[in-house]
Write a protein that holds these residues in place. Structure first.
Motif, PDB file in Angstrom:
ATOM      1  N   ARG A  66       0.817  -1.210   0.000  1.00 55.88           N
ATOM      2  CA  ARG A  66       0.000   0.000   0.000  1.00 55.88           C
ATOM      3  C   ARG A  66       0.852   1.261   0.000  1.00 55.88           C
ATOM      4  O   ARG A  66       0.656   2.163  -0.803  1.00 55.88           O
ATOM      5  CB  ARG A  66      -0.895   0.020   1.230  1.00 55.88           C
ATOM      6  CG  ARG A  66      -2.282  -0.376   0.907  1.00 55.88           C
ATOM      7  CD  ARG A  66      -3.179  -0.037   2.056  1.00 55.88           C
ATOM      8  NE  ARG A  66      -4.423  -0.781   1.905  1.00 55.88           N
ATOM      9  CZ  ARG A  66      -5.407  -0.745   2.777  1.00 55.88           C
ATOM     10  NH1 ARG A  66      -5.300  -0.025   3.859  1.00 55.88           N
ATOM     11  NH2 ARG A  66      -6.499  -1.439   2.561  1.00 55.88           N
ATOM     12  N   VAL A  67       1.800   1.287   0.939  1.00 54.45           N
ATOM     13  CA  VAL A  67       2.622   2.490   1.062  1.00 54.45           C
ATOM     14  C   VAL A  67       3.457   2.688  -0.193  1.00 54.45           C
ATOM     15  O   VAL A  67       3.529   3.791  -0.742  1.00 54.45           O
ATOM     16  CB  VAL A  67       3.511   2.390   2.316  1.00 54.45           C
ATOM     17  CG1 VAL A  67       4.472   3.558   2.366  1.00 54.45           C
ATOM     18  CG2 VAL A  67       2.652   2.359   3.563  1.00 54.45           C
ATOM     19  N   ALA A  68       4.062   1.595  -0.665  1.00 51.54           N
ATOM     20  CA  ALA A  68       4.918   1.719  -1.850  1.00 51.54           C
ATOM     21  C   ALA A  68       4.099   2.205  -3.036  1.00 51.54           C
ATOM     22  O   ALA A  68       4.550   3.038  -3.826  1.00 51.54           O
ATOM     23  CB  ALA A  68       5.571   0.377  -2.169  1.00 51.54           C
ATOM     24  N   ARG A  69       2.872   1.721  -3.161  1.00 58.97           N
ATOM     25  CA  ARG A  69       2.042   2.126  -4.282  1.00 58.97           C
ATOM     26  C   ARG A  69       1.716   3.624  -4.173  1.00 58.97           C
ATOM     27  O   ARG A  69       1.845   4.371  -5.148  1.00 58.97           O
ATOM     28  CB  ARG A  69       0.756   1.315  -4.293  1.00 58.97           C
ATOM     29  CG  ARG A  69      -0.192   1.736  -5.389  1.00 58.97           C
ATOM     30  CD  ARG A  69      -1.368   0.780  -5.462  1.00 58.97           C
ATOM     31  NE  ARG A  69      -2.427   1.339  -6.275  1.00 58.97           N
ATOM     32  CZ  ARG A  69      -3.389   2.130  -5.796  1.00 58.97           C
ATOM     33  NH1 ARG A  69      -3.374   2.449  -4.517  1.00 58.97           N
ATOM     34  NH2 ARG A  69      -4.320   2.608  -6.577  1.00 58.97           N
ATOM     35  N   ALA A  70       1.319   4.040  -2.970  1.00 63.35           N
ATOM     36  CA  ALA A  70       0.967   5.444  -2.793  1.00 63.35           C
ATOM     37  C   ALA A  70       2.160   6.342  -3.113  1.00 63.35           C
ATOM     38  O   ALA A  70       2.038   7.340  -3.825  1.00 63.35           O
ATOM     39  CB  ALA A  70       0.493   5.679  -1.361  1.00 63.35           C
ATOM     40  N   GLU A  71       3.336   5.944  -2.606  1.00 63.54           N
ATOM     41  CA  GLU A  71       4.532   6.763  -2.839  1.00 63.54           C
ATOM     42  C   GLU A  71       4.878   6.787  -4.319  1.00 63.54           C
ATOM     43  O   GLU A  71       5.311   7.804  -4.849  1.00 63.54           O
ATOM     44  CB  GLU A  71       5.704   6.200  -2.037  1.00 63.54           C
ATOM     45  CG  GLU A  71       5.526   6.338  -0.545  1.00 63.54           C
ATOM     46  CD  GLU A  71       6.028   7.683  -0.046  1.00 63.54           C
ATOM     47  OE1 GLU A  71       7.138   8.093  -0.439  1.00 63.54           O
ATOM     48  OE2 GLU A  71       5.295   8.335   0.722  1.00 63.54           O
ATOM     49  N   THR A  72       4.707   5.614  -4.970  1.00 63.90           N
ATOM     50  CA  THR A  72       5.033   5.550  -6.392  1.00 63.90           C
ATOM     51  C   THR A  72       4.106   6.450  -7.188  1.00 63.90           C
ATOM     52  O   THR A  72       4.548   7.191  -8.074  1.00 63.90           O
ATOM     53  CB  THR A  72       4.886   4.101  -6.888  1.00 63.90           C
ATOM     54  OG1 THR A  72       5.635   3.264  -6.027  1.00 63.90           O
ATOM     55  CG2 THR A  72       5.385   3.973  -8.303  1.00 63.90           C
ATOM     56  N   LEU A  73       2.815   6.394  -6.861  1.00 64.29           N
ATOM     57  CA  LEU A  73       1.859   7.240  -7.581  1.00 64.29           C
ATOM     58  C   LEU A  73       2.269   8.699  -7.469  1.00 64.29           C
ATOM     59  O   LEU A  73       2.226   9.451  -8.432  1.00 64.29           O
ATOM     60  CB  LEU A  73       0.458   7.054  -6.988  1.00 64.29           C
ATOM     61  CG  LEU A  73      -0.260   5.772  -7.390  1.00 64.29           C
ATOM     62  CD1 LEU A  73      -1.600   5.672  -6.681  1.00 64.29           C
ATOM     63  CD2 LEU A  73      -0.447   5.739  -8.902  1.00 64.29           C
ATOM     64  N   GLU A  74       2.700   9.074  -6.254  1.00 65.03           N
ATOM     65  CA  GLU A  74       3.076  10.457  -6.032  1.00 65.03           C
ATOM     66  C   GLU A  74       4.330  10.802  -6.831  1.00 65.03           C
ATOM     67  O   GLU A  74       4.385  11.807  -7.527  1.00 65.03           O
ATOM     68  CB  GLU A  74       3.311  10.646  -4.543  1.00 65.03           C
ATOM     69  CG  GLU A  74       3.178  12.078  -4.096  1.00 65.03           C
ATOM     70  CD  GLU A  74       3.618  12.229  -2.649  1.00 65.03           C
ATOM     71  OE1 GLU A  74       3.129  11.455  -1.812  1.00 65.03           O
ATOM     72  OE2 GLU A  74       4.472  13.086  -2.393  1.00 65.03           O
ATOM     73  N   ALA A  75       5.315   9.887  -6.709  1.00 64.69           N
ATOM     74  CA  ALA A  75       6.587  10.154  -7.382  1.00 64.69           C
ATOM     75  C   ALA A  75       6.403  10.193  -8.896  1.00 64.69           C
ATOM     76  O   ALA A  75       7.031  10.987  -9.601  1.00 64.69           O
ATOM     77  CB  ALA A  75       7.607   9.092  -6.999  1.00 64.69           C
ATOM     78  N   ARG A  76       5.499   9.328  -9.380  1.00 63.67           N
ATOM     79  CA  ARG A  76       5.304   9.233 -10.823  1.00 63.67           C
ATOM     80  C   ARG A  76       4.820  10.559 -11.389  1.00 63.67           C
ATOM     81  O   ARG A  76       5.122  10.938 -12.503  1.00 63.67           O
ATOM     82  CB  ARG A  76       4.280   8.132 -11.116  1.00 63.67           C
ATOM     83  CG  ARG A  76       4.320   7.649 -12.529  1.00 63.67           C
ATOM     84  CD  ARG A  76       3.319   6.542 -12.735  1.00 63.67           C
ATOM     85  NE  ARG A  76       1.967   7.015 -12.524  1.00 63.67           N
ATOM     86  CZ  ARG A  76       0.887   6.341 -12.916  1.00 63.67           C
ATOM     87  NH1 ARG A  76       1.023   5.185 -13.508  1.00 63.67           N
ATOM     88  NH2 ARG A  76      -0.304   6.816 -12.685  1.00 63.67           N
TER      89      ARG A  76
END
Lengths: 306, 323, 508, 305
Positions: free
Chosen positions: D176-186
């Motif tokens: 969950r956290v990795a996905r959220a961070e990735t979405l943001e970073a993307r």
């Protein structure tokens, strides 16, 4: 949170529940044959086979599954082998105990954490903060079953103030609640403290101070309500964890809750009990999640529009 | 006697890199009805000055080490906290740069404006609710009855700043401190807000400290300007004088680096380098590393603020001489 | 709003604290005719036909339900209970005379029909009653009602010890459902069931129309707690008056009574897999264990070193089998000899233990593992939960399995060797790791014989298992410890493992 | 104010080296220092045990349940002896390597697995991303202890199963956290920039997404380390984790339970060890979070508090 939102949510929850129950069905049947556990060691092979046939365990997994799915749709969870009663009856007896235990422990933890976390945040860096920090870190780190054992040793065996274990009047609840209280309290203090510090440093708090609001008002009216948001989320997660029973704590105190029931059910390969408790826990968790969402929306207006 | 008189104010902050001086001997005064612009780059100490006046310096890590702030004849720094709070909002009001962050997200805006009345125990003649509606109307928010019940996130940036202004002028304060109130807004909205601020100020004949780095706004609003650099005031002057005749090399540089409507010069001259690290300020005059006029003495002694004509002070060893 | 909630929370916190402080229980003074007993587990069914498990039997047997006959705790002889007399009419026929004036708790009269119904129920394969599956296994009993107080039972094979077996058959009311297990047992005993709160407690109250002497204790509560230390503490705190299965380390006070519980602990050797197929290796296993060192430390001081799998009180016990001595040197030399003959002595042997089979079960195996290792064995310990352990205990076994020894214990409450030997030591026994035609014949002959010949043949069989074949590592005749409150008049006897004779208990 | 502080901090860090900064920041947090010292002691003890420096400790039924704090005995017996007469201190150290080892491997597994799956779900999204997220939701929606319990009954209690079950039950949080961070970073500009310059997906993932996701994931991992230790103890206590003759702290508490009223130290010390170690991990995680959050840095170095 419109009606459509609720309908969508319920449909998703039902699908997840169906997936969960199906996997539970398959997994439970992989955990091994209950027959040996339920028949005396000296029972003959014929008797064992007869029991398998009686329980329908000799049929193909698919045939068993179809039967089971049909029962499930009628909310029939079958008879508990161990209790010799309808499994759902047994589960519904245990569930209120667990819910009461969890609700009391969590409510106390939540309220105490707000007080302690706010005090720590307001005094951030001071010795009060450090004291609360150490205390809450210890509370968050203590293994609950160990706390339970030491509690029994101290308060029941040595000082004889409380009963050792079991179920009954208020005194029987003190130690289990104290054990379940520790970890959520410790975790929530950390969270409240963090979000409170953040809130106290937020511009809107500066606005309130610039408006002339005194410390109490700034802390309780402006900062706290904002700081509650993460604590509510985490409490919701904790509540979901507790819905499965205070697991180990219930075992330590012989507390007749759903956690002990489920652990015993798995140990005794009591398929019906395991499935009925998983179902009940899943439904409770679903309700808790909805309640938390509603609570969250009532605290944070920004959530309402989304 | 000036309405507000700040003398030798020193504010420090503890950071990981050590103690930094955010304000280092700031002195200025504000007369009744006057609009003073505090001008400077970000980090020069403008907002810290406002925070010091409003008792918003968080301690720790911040601390006011020296100086006095006289408001209406009284030094307010030694006052008990609650007495200072009583001044804030009622006699001195502050408007923040980012209205979204400055409004509490979980309360309706009407409630937040009304709170100002409640905190100070004032009930206007028509009741608090009516006063809130009047204020919203006054700052140009249509349909105030409905809007008052809405939450900050339901407003546009300009509208939110209007609400902040309504909140600030609710009790008709003697001083309004506006901390870069237009920076976060679109250009078209900026003008409206400046206009509104001017209007509401005049209505109650309040004084105003206008913190900005926007020379255009300064020219439009201010009576007098104080230019700040690295925690010190380097020049104070009447607004017209400053624009026509900047004395401090930094003021001079600021003016030269921005396009001007009243000048034929087309070439812009940016100030070289960047704002200094407050934890590691150059010795002597902090501006010397970016200054074309610096000499040995600039590294040795900090130039004092010296009077150079009526209402005019400059802190420089080698001030710009008018052409 | 939030301000209020803080105030409220503080109050609640204070309230909780004061609650915890004020509700100090002032001792659990019991009423003079009430008694609380704490056991390890909640009973499983409380059906009168499920009394093979001690949890069920302790609540039911001779409290709620009674049997036709009882076995004497002293010598195992058969004593009258609901039957006043019995005789063997011929090889396949027994006649029982039933007691007059006995009624069930539900008011129904106790008669031959009730016994016939109970017998039928116990043997109904669909019900899978424990009594039918164990004690009455491989025996077809056909009841024949002569009159209300006379019952004839016909057997399909010669059954010389039918009365012993019927001591395991609890007689429930004819109202007990014939096609389903009951959770509400109705018997003739001195107590009737008044409440079973699942997960919490069972309450019994005295039955005022009991046919024999009225008991002193009017109300008895049965609780269950898994932990020995907790059970022991409950007697001290007054939460209970009697606690069973106290661990040896807890059972050291004057209130603790050890009694033999008819169980014998042992390690069963899987003698079909190398190197355990070599008798020298099996002998070395026995010699490597310091039984004296285990007694009084991990096992209770009153446990008896065992040489066979039944207690001296059991018919067929052989007093002449020597107890193994502790001789690690000899064990080592036996292993060396076997190694020299090409026996794969160094192969890893697994000890399968069962968690909680008796108090300190894993400690005992850790100690034994260390002893075996000292003697030169390559042993690994694996502690199992009941279900996987049963897989190791019961046939069928994997052909390519590892050599193993299995922790188990064998009980014999019925008093005759036939309840122990056939299933465990014959080729077709489902827990037997020995397949020896000579032993098969011996056991089969003994089961059919009577009198001294039966005794001699069983004694030979025990000797063959322990000395000739060395199929087992006998450990101890076990004791159970019960903690009894000092003001309670109760001395547990050999049957206390299966019966709490509530009617014999009183306060001093 | 804080922004400026962080800006200059980065310059400082570059100048003084990260290690020196860590040491300095550690000095500002006495609890973190205490935690570090405790963990160092534990690690040293484990190392000493690995190299058999603690001597040989055989079962000795005579020394059974020897009480603690008898300083006339050899030092290994200062915490008493267990039910088989082995020095409790040595048993605690042996248990430490099991408990901490399992926690480390578990956290590493769920960290790597969860980050990968989360980044995949966040970066590529689509059907696979949806499936990953739905499965995580189901696992996360159920009490962790029960999921773990269930898994262990299914596959039987063994060290490997314990690690797998705990890793899988903890993984959804990382996903969950990795996905959220990735979405943001993307969405951030530099990724667009990288895309414009023709960087492939892998390149963007490796050079931009992973580095920006990593600090949060590491913080999560440090918190989880404590949590996993508690779960392992709980499961071992229930008899589902480590099985004798292997030993872990949770198992020691379970074994000590039988001696609660006769030899309290058997259960007390291992529980205390769990608490101190878990607490140390928590405190260090806390400290780590502050170190990674420049706006909190003043807390670590301020002389006046």
């Amino acid at each position: 949170m419109s009606l459509a939102y609720f309908v969508r949510r319920i449909i998703f929850a039902a699908l997840a529940l169906a997936a969960l129950m199906t996997s539970a069905f398959i997994l439970v049947r992989l955990t091994g044959d209950p027959v040996n556990l339920y028949l005396p060691v000296d029972a003959s092979d014929a008797a064992r086979e007869a029991m398998r046939v009686r329980l329908g365990l000799d049929r193909s997994l698919l045939a068993q599954f179809l039967d089971w799915a049909g029962d499930m749709l009628r909310l029939d969870f079958g008879m508990s082998l161990w209790h010799n009663r309808p499994a759902m009856d047994v589960v519904l007896e245990a569930l209120p105990n667990t819910l009461a235990l969890g609700a009391i422990a969590l409510t106390l933890a939540f309220l105490a954490a707000i007080v302690a976390g706010s005090i720590a945040a307001v005094n951030a860096g001071g010795w009060i903060d450090r004291g609360i920090n150490v205390l809450s870190q210890a509370a968050a780190s203590v293994p609950d079953f160990w706390l339970g054992l030491m509690g029994v040793l101290l308060f029941a065996v040595t000082f004889r103030l409380l009963p050792t274990s079991g179920f009954g009047g208020p005194v029987y609840w003190v130690l289990p609640i104290a054990c379940l209280f520790a970890r959520p309290f410790g975790t929530l203090v950390q969270i409240v403290r963090g979000s409170m510090i953040e809130a106290l440093n937020a511009t809107f708090v500066r606005t309130a101070r610039a408006k002339g609001a005194r410390s109490k008002r700034v802390i309780f009216v402006h900062a706290l309500r904002n700081a509650l948001l993460p604590a509510v989320t985490v409490t919701g997660d904790l509540a979901a964890q507790f819905a499965g029973g205070g697991g180990v704590v219930e075992v330590v105190f012989g507390f007749p809750g759903i956690g002990k029931l489920l652990i015993d059910g798995i140990l005794k390969r009591d398929f019906a009990i395991v499935q009925a408790s998983i179902f009940a826990v899943a439904v409770v968790i679903f309700i808790i999640n909805i309640l938390v969402d509603m609570l969250y929306a009532s605290i944070d207006p920004r959530v309402r529009v989304e | 006697m000036a309405l507000l008189e700040i003398k030798n104010l020193q504010v420090s902050f503890d950071t990981a890199a050590g103690r930094i001086l955010a304000l280092n001997g700031v002195s200025f005064s504000l007369e009744r009805g006057e609009v003073l612009a505090l001008l400077g780059e970000s980090g020069s100490g403008k907002s810290v000055t406002a925070a010091a006046i409003m008792d918003l310096i968080t301690d720790p890590p911040g601390a006011i080490n020296e100086g006095t702030i006289h408001f209406d004849g009284t030094d307010i720094l030694p006052l008990p906290q609650n007495e200072r709070r009583d001044l804030c909002g009622s006699r001195i009001a502050l408007i923040f740069q980012d209205a979204l962050a400055a409004l509490n997200p979980v309360y309706p805006v009407g409630w937040q404006i009304a709170e100002t009345f409640r905190i100070h125990g004032r009930t206007p003649a028509g009741g608090i609710n009516q006063a809130v509606l009047d204020l919203l109307t006054a700052v140009g928010i249509p349909d105030p009855g409905r809007r008052a019940k809405q939450y900050p996130h339901e407003f546009s940036g300009g509208m939110r700043q209007r609400i902040m202004i309504a909140m600030a002028v609710a009790l008709e304060p003697d001083i309004i401190i506006a901390d870069e109130p237009t920076t976060a807004l679109d250009v078209t909205i900026q003008a409206q807000i400046v206009d509104l601020l001017d209007r509401v100020r005049k209505r109650s004949d309040a004084s105003m400290i206008f913190i900005t780095h926007d020379l255009g706004v300064v020219a439009e609003l201010a009576d007098r300007v104080a230019v700040m650099y690295a925690g010190r005031i380097v020049e104070t002057a009447d607004v017209v004088e400053l624009f026509e005749d900047p004395r401090h090399p930094y003021s001079n540089g600021l003016l030269a680096s921005q396009p001007r409507m009243d000048s034929d010069e087309t070439e812009l001259l940016p100030i070289p380098g960047s704002a200094p690290n407050p934890a590691d300020l150059p010795s002597g005059c902090a501006f010397r590393t970016r200054c074309s006029r610096s000499a040995d003495i600039c590294a040795k002694t900090v130039p004092a603020l010296q009077s150079m004509g009526p209402g005019r002070q400059v802190a420089c060893h080698f001030p710009v001489v008018p052409a | 709003m939030t301000t209020i909630s803080i105030g409220r929370s503080t109050k609640i916190g204070l309230l909780a604290l004061s609650l915890a402080a004020s509700v100090v229980i002032p001792g659990h003074a019991a009423a003079p005719d009430a008694l609380t007993v704490v056991v390890t587990d909640e009973p499983k069914s409380l059906d009168p036909c499920d009394t093979d498990l001690s949890g069920n039997a302790r609540v039911l047997r001779n409290n709620i339900t009674e049997t036709l006959v009882n076995l004497s705790p002293k010598d195992g002889s058969v004593e009258p209970s609901l039957a006043t007399a019995w005789e063997q009419v011929d090889n396949l026929t027994w006649k029982f005379t039933l007691r007059e004036g006995v009624t069930f708790h539900d008011g129904k009269a106790f008669d031959a029909a009730a016994v016939a119904a109970a017998l039928k129920r116990a043997q109904d394969p669909a019900l899978a009653c424990e009594v039918g599956l164990t004690t009455l296994k491989s025996l077809v009993l056909t009841p024949e009602i002569v009159d209300a107080k006379t019952l004839v039972i016909r057997t399909d094979i010669v059954e010389p010890i039918l009365p012993n077996k019927l001591a395991a058959l609890d007689i429930g009311s004819p109202a007990t459902p014939a096609d389903a297990k009951s959770r509400e047992p109705i018997g003739t005993g001195p107590y009737k069931l008044t409440a079973w709160r699942p997960g919490q407690s069972i309450t019994l109250t005295a039955f005022d129309k009991y046919w024999s002497d009225k008991p002193v204790i009017q109300t008895a509560t049965v609780l269950w707690r898994a932990e020995s230390a907790v059970r022991a503490a409950m007697v001290d705190t007054g939460e209970a008056q009697i606690a069973y299965e106290i661990a040896p380390q807890d059972g050291t006070t004057a209130n603790d009574h050890a009694f033999p519980n008819a169980e014998t602990s042992l390690l069963r050797i899987d003698q079909e897999v190398a190197p355990l197929n070599d008798k020298r290796v099996r002998e070395a296993l026995n010699l490597a264990i310091d039984r004296d060192g285990l007694i009084g430390t991990i096992f209770h001081a009153q446990a008896q070193k065992a040489m066979q799998v039944v207690l001296p009180s059991v018919f067929g016990y052989n007093p002449d089998i020597p107890v193994w001595t502790y001789d690690p040197e000899k064990a080592r030399s036996l292993l060396d000899a076997a190694r020299a003959d090409g026996v794969p002595v160094d192969t890893e042997i697994v000890i399968y233990g069962r968690i909680g089979i008796y108090p300190n079960s894993s400690e005992s195996l850790e100690a034994i593992q260390a002893m075996l290792a000292d003697a030169g064995f390559n042993v690994r310990l694996e502690m199992l939960e009941t279900s996987p352990w049963l897989k190791k205990l019961l046939k069928p076994w994997d052909a390519g399995r590892q050599p193993s020894i299995l922790q188990t214990q064998i009980d014999n409450t019925e008093g005759d060797a036939v309840f122990t030997l056939p299933n465990r030591f014959t080729s077709d026994g489902n827990t037997s790791s020995i397949a020896d035609p000579k032993l098969d014949t011996l056991i089969s002959d003994a089961s059919k014989a009577t009198g001294d010949e039966r005794k001699r043949l069983f004694q030979d069989a025990f000797k063959y298992v322990a000395v000739d074949a060395i199929n087992i590592v006998p450990l101890f005749h076990m004791v159970t410890i019960a903690r009894v409150a000092p003001d309670v008049n109760y001395v547990p006897d050999v049957q206390a493992g299966n019966e709490i004779k509530l009617k014999t208990i009183s306060y001093r | 104010m804080t922004e400026t502080a962080s800006e200059l901090l980065n310059e400082r860090e570059a100048a003084n080296g990260r290690f020196a900064w860590f040491l300095r920041a550690l000095r500002g947090d006495p609890m973190a220092v205490a935690a570090t010292i405790w963990l160092l002691i534990v690690v040293l003890a484990i190392v000493a045990d690995v190299f058999s420096l603690l001597g040989e400790h055989r079962i000795s039924l005579k020394a059974r349940n020897l009480p603690p704090f008898d300083f006339s005995q050899i030092w290994t017996l200062w915490l008493g002896a267990d039910a088989l007469g082995r020095p409790l201190l040595v048993r605690l150290i042996q248990a430490a390597s099991t408990t901490i080892g399992i926690a480390l491997v578990t956290v590493l597994t769920s960290l790597v697995g969860g980050t990968l799956l989360g980044v995949i779900a966040g970066y590529f999204g689509g059907f696979i991303g949806n499936v990953i997220m739905r499965i995580s939701d189901i696992i996360l929606g159920f009490p962790t202890l029960l999921v773990a319990l269930f898994g262990l009954y299914l596959f039987g209690p063994s060290v490997l199963n314990l690690i797998l079950v705990l890793a899988i039950t903890r993984m959804p949080a990382y996903i969950r956290v990795a996905r959220a961070e990735t979405l943001e970073a993307r969405e951030r500009l530099f990724v667009d920039a990288a895309r414009v310059f023709g960087g492939g997906s892998l390149w963007i993932l490796r050079m931009h997404i992973l580095p920006s996701v990593a600090p949060t994931m590491l913080t999560l991992a440090s918190v989880n380390l404590a949590m996993v230790m508690l779960f392992e103890s709980g499961l071992s206590y229930l008899g589902l984790g480590i099985q004798p003759p292997a030993v872990s702290w949770g198992l020691m508490v379970a074994q000590g339970q039988g001696y609660l009223s006769t030899a309290w130290w058997l259960g007390f010390f291992p529980g205390l060890a769990v608490m101190l170690t878990t607490m140390s991990f928590n405190l260090l995680a806390n400290w780590f979070r502050i170190v990674n959050d420049p706006s909190q840095h003043w807390r670590l170095v301020s002389r006046r508090r």
